[in-house]
Design a protein around this motif. Structure first.
Motif: not given
Length: 216
Positions: A36-47
């Motif tokens: 779960q830890d890094l998944m939230g970074l995806s909102q700041h990375l290319p869709e």
């Protein structure tokens, strides 16, 4: 910490036909954390990417680890090899469904990301390493560093020069390894310690857009 090994667990940002043929980015968390830890970074990375976050196999306190560590943050090469091969068993069938595979690892996850690229260079398009290191393989036959010398790995490495967690010997080894084996984009971020900041994520997004998406 125990060395009990768990079955693979992963979460994915989309698990329907829309992910087929998209670029895949795989998150590899740090020691003592979870998928779960890094998944939230995806909102700041290319869709454009499909994001997959994998849980490490070994129990480590309340979280998990890719390979055992001592208090000096040392590791077993045999354990690294076992974990890398097991991770590829999980990822190989997925890789065939996507246009490219990029690995993003934080801390111990960077060690895993660079190790998997050294094991399966032909299948890995790029690596993002955050606040981590590359392992000194010693006599480890599964790493094909000669392949990376011939076909350098596109890599982003972000860190704080004063990171209080990653030991100096591991930084020194990584600094010696990257010039011969990667096409490196390196950035430093003062005062973030052993963490990730928004400026760094913006730089990672630019790297992904420039290095990965333009080649897809």
């Amino acid at each position: 910490m125990t060395n009990q090994e768990h079955a693979p667990v992963a979460i994915i940002s989309r698990n329907d036909e829309t992910r087929l043929g998209t670029p895949l980015l795989v998150f590899l968390h740090g020691y003592g954390s979870n998928e779960q830890d890094l998944m939230g970074l995806s909102q700041h990375l290319p869709e454009e990417f499909t994001y997959l976050s994998v849980r490490a196999p070994l129990q480590a306190g309340p979280g998990y680890s890719w390979f055992p560590l001592t208090q000096e943050i040392d590791y077993s090469i045999d354990a690294v090899a076992h974990s890398v091969q097991a991770l590829w068993v999980l990822l190989e069938p997925l890789a065939q469904q996507h246009s490219s595979v990029t690995l993003l690892g934080f801390s111990q996850g960077m060690a895993m990301a660079t190790s998997l690229a050294r094991y399966q260079r032909d299948s890995i398009d790029a690596v993002v390493g955050l606040s981590g290191f590359a392992v000194d393989p010693q006599p480890l036959e599964i790493f094909d560093d000669a392949k990376l010398e011939e076909y350098p790995l596109p890599m982003f490495w972000g860190r704080d020069l004063a990171d209080p967690v990653i030991t100096q010997d591991k930084i020194e080894y990584t600094l010696a390894w990257v010039p011969k084996h990667t096409e490196l984009t390196s950035e430093t971020y003062p005062q973030i310690g052993h963490s990730v900041c928004m400026e760094e994520l913006q730089d990672v997004a630019e790297f992904l857009n420039t290095v990965v998406l333009k080649k897809n």
